[in-house]
Scaffold this active site. Sequence first.
Site, PDB file in Angstrom:
ATOM      1  N   SER A  45      -6.476  12.650   6.520  1.00  0.00           N
ATOM      2  CA  SER A  45      -6.582  13.450   7.741  1.00  0.00           C
ATOM      3  C   SER A  45      -7.696  14.485   7.574  1.00  0.00           C
ATOM      4  O   SER A  45      -8.139  15.091   8.552  1.00  0.00           O
ATOM      5  CB  SER A  45      -5.249  14.155   8.052  1.00  0.00           C
ATOM      6  OG  SER A  45      -4.780  14.846   6.907  1.00  0.00           O
ATOM      7  N   LYS A 112      -1.356   7.723  -2.266  1.00  0.00           N
ATOM      8  CA  LYS A 112      -0.641   7.227  -1.080  1.00  0.00           C
ATOM      9  C   LYS A 112      -1.514   6.164  -0.430  1.00  0.00           C
ATOM     10  O   LYS A 112      -2.738   6.289  -0.406  1.00  0.00           O
ATOM     11  CB  LYS A 112      -0.363   8.369  -0.098  1.00  0.00           C
ATOM     12  CG  LYS A 112       0.340   7.893   1.180  1.00  0.00           C
ATOM     13  CD  LYS A 112       0.891   9.045   1.987  1.00  0.00           C
ATOM     14  CE  LYS A 112      -0.099   9.765   2.869  1.00  0.00           C
ATOM     15  NZ  LYS A 112      -0.782   8.908   3.863  1.00  0.00           N
ATOM     16  N   GLU A 114      -1.450   3.116   3.010  1.00  0.00           N
ATOM     17  CA  GLU A 114      -0.798   2.730   4.264  1.00  0.00           C
ATOM     18  C   GLU A 114      -0.498   1.230   4.283  1.00  0.00           C
ATOM     19  O   GLU A 114      -1.306   0.433   3.794  1.00  0.00           O
ATOM     20  CB  GLU A 114      -1.711   3.083   5.449  1.00  0.00           C
ATOM     21  CG  GLU A 114      -1.989   4.572   5.560  1.00  0.00           C
ATOM     22  CD  GLU A 114      -2.876   4.922   6.754  1.00  0.00           C
ATOM     23  OE1 GLU A 114      -3.211   4.025   7.556  1.00  0.00           O
ATOM     24  OE2 GLU A 114      -3.240   6.107   6.862  1.00  0.00           O
ATOM     25  N   GLU A 181       5.740   7.863   9.791  1.00  0.00           N
ATOM     26  CA  GLU A 181       4.994   8.663  10.778  1.00  0.00           C
ATOM     27  C   GLU A 181       5.232   8.149  12.191  1.00  0.00           C
ATOM     28  O   GLU A 181       5.062   6.953  12.481  1.00  0.00           O
ATOM     29  CB  GLU A 181       3.488   8.622  10.453  1.00  0.00           C
ATOM     30  CG  GLU A 181       2.659   9.428  11.455  1.00  0.00           C
ATOM     31  CD  GLU A 181       1.246   9.752  10.994  1.00  0.00           C
ATOM     32  OE1 GLU A 181       0.881   9.420   9.849  1.00  0.00           O
ATOM     33  OE2 GLU A 181       0.511  10.354  11.801  1.00  0.00           O
TER      34      GLU A 181
END
Length: 277
Positions: A45, A112, A114, A181
Amino acid sequence: MSRKFTIQEFKGRKGTRLVMLTAYDAPTARLAAAAGVDMLLVGDSLGMAVLGYDSTVPVTMEDMLHHAKAARRGAPGAFIVADLPFLSYATVELALGNAARFLKDAGADAVKLEGGAEVVPVVEALVRAGVPVMGHLGLTPQTASALGGFKLQARDEDGGRKLLADARALELAGCWSVVLEMVPAPLAKLVTSRTGIPTIGIGAGPDCDGQVLVYNDLVGISAADFRPKFLKRYAETGEAMRTAIEHYAAEVRDGRYPDEAHSFGMDAGVLRRIENS
Ligand code: KIV
């Protein structure tokens, strides 16, 4: 932050309420650690929060390493998770190389990534190599356009079943935790109760094992129009910052800054001798 938890301790804290916050630089990491968050996320982000992109897609490993190192310098004792950016884990080889850079060069504690079942081979290889991996399901920003944009995921039966299956697959592959999320709160609650690893929610309701927010959003320095339903702004720091800058500009222009209190003096005799030389 008191003492850095180990991966085993984090797993053992399923059912407690873990606090995670993004940090992309040293001062923010220092503040977040001092405020007692359990883990910091150097999230991709970064792309939107700091680098001015409109998605996470352009963020590179070099960007991430630069900011992960800064966060580590600001919070030497913090547990830091670093986000593998888009396509940096497209193959097992890439993932291993890039995770090594995070852990060895930047001092991150975990990575991390996705995705669900499709990333299982990558997760397995990382875990086999000793890399702690946090998963990320639901709205996965790196592939947001394929998911129809930044919107609630897994609303129907198929989507809900897939989310649960993906969470279990990640757990089985060795993930020590998983971010959920923008998924419906009751579904996040179900996934939390049906998995043995901590779930960390963002826009996933109150029943996850932990919560994560983007620091810039929490303190009110993200784009003014970024106000998703799940976001609670705990401060309007952006307003305070703008006001401070306006005061500075006004005082420079009208001569009030710098005044005597903010200037350095000099011995009058020394000055006189320079003047007369
Ligand atoms: O990049 C990030 O900050 C994230 C959080 C939103 C979970 O992935």
